[in-house]
Motif scaffolding. Structure first.
Motif, PDB file in Angstrom:
ATOM      1  N   LYS A 158       0.795  -1.234   0.000  1.00  0.00           N
ATOM      2  CA  LYS A 158       0.000   0.000   0.000  1.00  0.00           C
ATOM      3  C   LYS A 158       0.825   1.281   0.000  1.00  0.00           C
ATOM      4  O   LYS A 158       0.302   2.352  -0.289  1.00  0.00           O
ATOM      5  CB  LYS A 158      -0.945  -0.005   1.203  1.00  0.00           C
ATOM      6  CG  LYS A 158      -1.989  -1.106   1.124  1.00  0.00           C
ATOM      7  CD  LYS A 158      -3.036  -0.950   2.201  1.00  0.00           C
ATOM      8  CE  LYS A 158      -4.140  -1.991   2.041  1.00  0.00           C
ATOM      9  NZ  LYS A 158      -5.211  -1.852   3.041  1.00  0.00           N
ATOM     10  N   LEU A 159       2.107   1.168   0.336  1.00  0.00           N
ATOM     11  CA  LEU A 159       2.932   2.366   0.414  1.00  0.00           C
ATOM     12  C   LEU A 159       3.881   2.452  -0.781  1.00  0.00           C
ATOM     13  O   LEU A 159       4.032   1.507  -1.536  1.00  0.00           O
ATOM     14  CB  LEU A 159       3.723   2.374   1.725  1.00  0.00           C
ATOM     15  CG  LEU A 159       2.863   2.472   2.997  1.00  0.00           C
ATOM     16  CD1 LEU A 159       3.728   2.335   4.231  1.00  0.00           C
ATOM     17  CD2 LEU A 159       2.093   3.791   3.043  1.00  0.00           C
ATOM     18  N   SER A 160       4.521   3.595  -0.915  1.00  0.00           N
ATOM     19  CA  SER A 160       5.457   3.805  -2.023  1.00  0.00           C
ATOM     20  C   SER A 160       6.604   4.683  -1.544  1.00  0.00           C
ATOM     21  O   SER A 160       6.629   5.130  -0.391  1.00  0.00           O
ATOM     22  CB  SER A 160       4.740   4.461  -3.209  1.00  0.00           C
ATOM     23  OG  SER A 160       4.185   5.705  -2.813  1.00  0.00           O
ATOM     24  N   GLY A 161       7.557   4.924  -2.443  1.00  0.00           N
ATOM     25  CA  GLY A 161       8.656   5.829  -2.125  1.00  0.00           C
ATOM     26  C   GLY A 161       9.556   5.309  -1.025  1.00  0.00           C
ATOM     27  O   GLY A 161       9.816   4.114  -0.890  1.00  0.00           O
ATOM     28  N   GLN A 162      10.048   6.244  -0.205  1.00  0.00           N
ATOM     29  CA  GLN A 162      10.980   5.911   0.867  1.00  0.00           C
ATOM     30  C   GLN A 162      10.379   4.950   1.886  1.00  0.00           C
ATOM     31  O   GLN A 162      11.066   4.069   2.401  1.00  0.00           O
ATOM     32  CB  GLN A 162      11.439   7.201   1.574  1.00  0.00           C
ATOM     33  CG  GLN A 162      12.403   8.048   0.763  1.00  0.00           C
ATOM     34  CD  GLN A 162      13.687   7.308   0.439  1.00  0.00           C
ATOM     35  OE1 GLN A 162      14.293   6.677   1.300  1.00  0.00           O
ATOM     36  NE2 GLN A 162      14.098   7.387  -0.825  1.00  0.00           N
ATOM     37  N   SER A 163       9.093   5.116   2.164  1.00  0.00           N
ATOM     38  CA  SER A 163       8.436   4.219   3.138  1.00  0.00           C
ATOM     39  C   SER A 163       8.480   2.776   2.648  1.00  0.00           C
ATOM     40  O   SER A 163       8.746   1.850   3.417  1.00  0.00           O
ATOM     41  CB  SER A 163       6.985   4.649   3.364  1.00  0.00           C
ATOM     42  OG  SER A 163       6.925   5.897   4.003  1.00  0.00           O
ATOM     43  N   GLN A 164       8.248   2.588   1.350  1.00  0.00           N
ATOM     44  CA  GLN A 164       8.264   1.232   0.800  1.00  0.00           C
ATOM     45  C   GLN A 164       9.678   0.639   0.853  1.00  0.00           C
ATOM     46  O   GLN A 164       9.849  -0.551   1.147  1.00  0.00           O
ATOM     47  CB  GLN A 164       7.756   1.240  -0.640  1.00  0.00           C
ATOM     48  CG  GLN A 164       7.487  -0.167  -1.178  1.00  0.00           C
ATOM     49  CD  GLN A 164       6.952  -0.137  -2.600  1.00  0.00           C
ATOM     50  OE1 GLN A 164       7.612   0.412  -3.483  1.00  0.00           O
ATOM     51  NE2 GLN A 164       5.778  -0.698  -2.819  1.00  0.00           N
ATOM     52  N   ILE A 165      10.691   1.466   0.585  1.00  0.00           N
ATOM     53  CA  ILE A 165      12.083   0.997   0.645  1.00  0.00           C
ATOM     54  C   ILE A 165      12.430   0.553   2.067  1.00  0.00           C
ATOM     55  O   ILE A 165      13.043  -0.507   2.275  1.00  0.00           O
ATOM     56  CB  ILE A 165      13.046   2.117   0.184  1.00  0.00           C
ATOM     57  CG1 ILE A 165      12.845   2.393  -1.307  1.00  0.00           C
ATOM     58  CG2 ILE A 165      14.502   1.737   0.459  1.00  0.00           C
ATOM     59  CD1 ILE A 165      13.571   3.628  -1.810  1.00  0.00           C
ATOM     60  N   LYS A 166      12.006   1.352   3.056  1.00  0.00           N
ATOM     61  CA  LYS A 166      12.271   1.009   4.460  1.00  0.00           C
ATOM     62  C   LYS A 166      11.580  -0.291   4.843  1.00  0.00           C
ATOM     63  O   LYS A 166      12.131  -1.116   5.579  1.00  0.00           O
ATOM     64  CB  LYS A 166      11.804   2.152   5.372  1.00  0.00           C
ATOM     65  CG  LYS A 166      12.683   3.395   5.267  1.00  0.00           C
ATOM     66  CD  LYS A 166      12.048   4.568   5.975  1.00  0.00           C
ATOM     67  CE  LYS A 166      12.869   5.835   5.750  1.00  0.00           C
ATOM     68  NZ  LYS A 166      12.209   7.039   6.298  1.00  0.00           N
ATOM     69  N   ILE A 167      10.368  -0.474   4.341  1.00  0.00           N
ATOM     70  CA  ILE A 167       9.619  -1.692   4.660  1.00  0.00           C
ATOM     71  C   ILE A 167      10.269  -2.906   3.992  1.00  0.00           C
ATOM     72  O   ILE A 167      10.347  -3.987   4.578  1.00  0.00           O
ATOM     73  CB  ILE A 167       8.146  -1.544   4.247  1.00  0.00           C
ATOM     74  CG1 ILE A 167       7.460  -0.519   5.154  1.00  0.00           C
ATOM     75  CG2 ILE A 167       7.411  -2.885   4.331  1.00  0.00           C
ATOM     76  CD1 ILE A 167       6.111  -0.061   4.686  1.00  0.00           C
ATOM     77  N   THR A 168      10.777  -2.721   2.759  1.00  0.00           N
ATOM     78  CA  THR A 168      11.484  -3.804   2.073  1.00  0.00           C
ATOM     79  C   THR A 168      12.684  -4.261   2.902  1.00  0.00           C
ATOM     80  O   THR A 168      12.910  -5.466   3.087  1.00  0.00           O
ATOM     81  CB  THR A 168      11.977  -3.335   0.682  1.00  0.00           C
ATOM     82  OG1 THR A 168      10.855  -2.946  -0.104  1.00  0.00           O
ATOM     83  CG2 THR A 168      12.730  -4.447  -0.038  1.00  0.00           C
ATOM     84  N   ASN A 169      13.438  -3.299   3.414  1.00  0.00           N
ATOM     85  CA  ASN A 169      14.603  -3.609   4.250  1.00  0.00           C
ATOM     86  C   ASN A 169      14.183  -4.317   5.538  1.00  0.00           C
ATOM     87  O   ASN A 169      14.835  -5.262   5.986  1.00  0.00           O
ATOM     88  CB  ASN A 169      15.370  -2.334   4.593  1.00  0.00           C
ATOM     89  CG  ASN A 169      16.000  -1.689   3.369  1.00  0.00           C
ATOM     90  OD1 ASN A 169      16.261  -2.373   2.379  1.00  0.00           O
ATOM     91  ND2 ASN A 169      16.238  -0.390   3.423  1.00  0.00           N
ATOM     92  N   LYS A 170      13.074  -3.854   6.095  1.00  0.00           N
ATOM     93  CA  LYS A 170      12.579  -4.464   7.333  1.00  0.00           C
ATOM     94  C   LYS A 170      12.112  -5.894   7.080  1.00  0.00           C
ATOM     95  O   LYS A 170      12.356  -6.792   7.904  1.00  0.00           O
ATOM     96  CB  LYS A 170      11.430  -3.620   7.899  1.00  0.00           C
ATOM     97  CG  LYS A 170      10.859  -4.135   9.210  1.00  0.00           C
ATOM     98  CD  LYS A 170      11.856  -4.002  10.355  1.00  0.00           C
ATOM     99  CE  LYS A 170      11.213  -4.439  11.668  1.00  0.00           C
ATOM    100  NZ  LYS A 170      12.103  -4.305  12.809  1.00  0.00           N
ATOM    101  N   ILE A 171      11.447  -6.135   5.951  1.00  0.00           N
ATOM    102  CA  ILE A 171      10.993  -7.486   5.599  1.00  0.00           C
ATOM    103  C   ILE A 171      12.194  -8.422   5.484  1.00  0.00           C
ATOM    104  O   ILE A 171      12.189  -9.545   5.994  1.00  0.00           O
ATOM    105  CB  ILE A 171      10.185  -7.468   4.286  1.00  0.00           C
ATOM    106  CG1 ILE A 171       8.812  -6.826   4.525  1.00  0.00           C
ATOM    107  CG2 ILE A 171      10.010  -8.889   3.740  1.00  0.00           C
ATOM    108  CD1 ILE A 171       8.011  -6.604   3.255  1.00  0.00           C
ATOM    109  N   THR A 172      13.251  -7.946   4.805  1.00  0.00           N
ATOM    110  CA  THR A 172      14.474  -8.738   4.657  1.00  0.00           C
ATOM    111  C   THR A 172      15.068  -9.069   6.027  1.00  0.00           C
ATOM    112  O   THR A 172      15.467 -10.209   6.293  1.00  0.00           O
ATOM    113  CB  THR A 172      15.520  -7.969   3.819  1.00  0.00           C
ATOM    114  OG1 THR A 172      14.957  -7.665   2.545  1.00  0.00           O
ATOM    115  CG2 THR A 172      16.790  -8.791   3.636  1.00  0.00           C
TER     116      THR A 172
END
Length: 217
Positions: free
Chosen positions: A173-187
């Protein structure tokens, strides 16, 4: 005739409701003595319409809040609370300053009211004050999805989430910097989960070896 004038009741003391309401419109809230009369009418008059008219004439945030909490009539309480709500959600208000809004939200005893207005507040700072007052992670996540958080707070919220399903939902549901941070958190969470699984397998293997050794002995 002179004595009759001397002992005649003032208009605001009349037994007629219409006279007292009329008196409210004529009284000046900037005049100390007349302001005291308005205050008396707002909180002690027996008629709800007079109390309401006096409150509106006084137009004071703290008095609206006092009436919202204490007035015995539900209509007057709702009327006063609406003025409180309108003042808080307005970008600018003539009856309360921005700093005072934050203080009120922090100290407000009515959590239900704060919950109702949290996402109607005009800026991120006030939204975050309301969320701190309510102190529920799911509300922070909702605010993140609505884009109502500052960059620093959004990062802190992402860091606080460890549930993989919730993170993947946010990622969609998110995009931009928030999505990048969430991708890192998922990893990070996935790697942690794998490490825990491997550690558990090793622990089971060691336990099995110990049990086997115990049985052998």
């Amino acid at each position: 005739m002179i004595f009759k004038r001397l002992f005649a009741k003032k208009k605001w003391q009349s037994t007629k409701i219409s006279d007292r309401i009329s008196a409210v419109s004529e009284l000046d809230r900037l005049n100390g003595e007349q302001k005291s009369i308005l205050h008396e009418l707002a909180f002690n008059d027996a008629e709800k319409s007079v109390r309401r008219a006096a409150l509106e004439k006084l137009n004071d945030f703290s008095l609206f809040w006092q009436a919202a909490k204490k007035d015995p009539n539900e209509d007057v309480s709702r009327f006063a609370l609406k003025h409180i709500r309108d003042a808080l959600v307005a970008p600018q208000s003539e009856i309360i300053e921005q700093k005072e809004k934050a203080t009120f939200i922090k100290e407000c005893s009515n959590a239900k009211f704060i919950d109702e207005i949290k996402f109607l507040l005009p800026n991120e700072d006030l939204v975050e004050v309301a969320l701190q007052r309510l102190d529920k992670q799911d509300l922070y996540i909702e605010a993140l999805l609505q884009g109502r958080l500052s960059a620093d707070t959004a990062t802190a919220v992402v860091e606080s989430v460890n549930d993989l399903q919730t993170l993947k939902k946010l990622h969609k549901k998110l995009s931009g910097q928030s999505q990048i941070k969430i991708t890192n958190k998922i990893t990070e969470v996935e790697q942690h989960t794998i490490a825990l699984s491997q550690a558990e397998k090793k622990a089971r293997l060691v336990l099995a070896q110990l049990n086997a050794l115990k049985d052998k002995q």
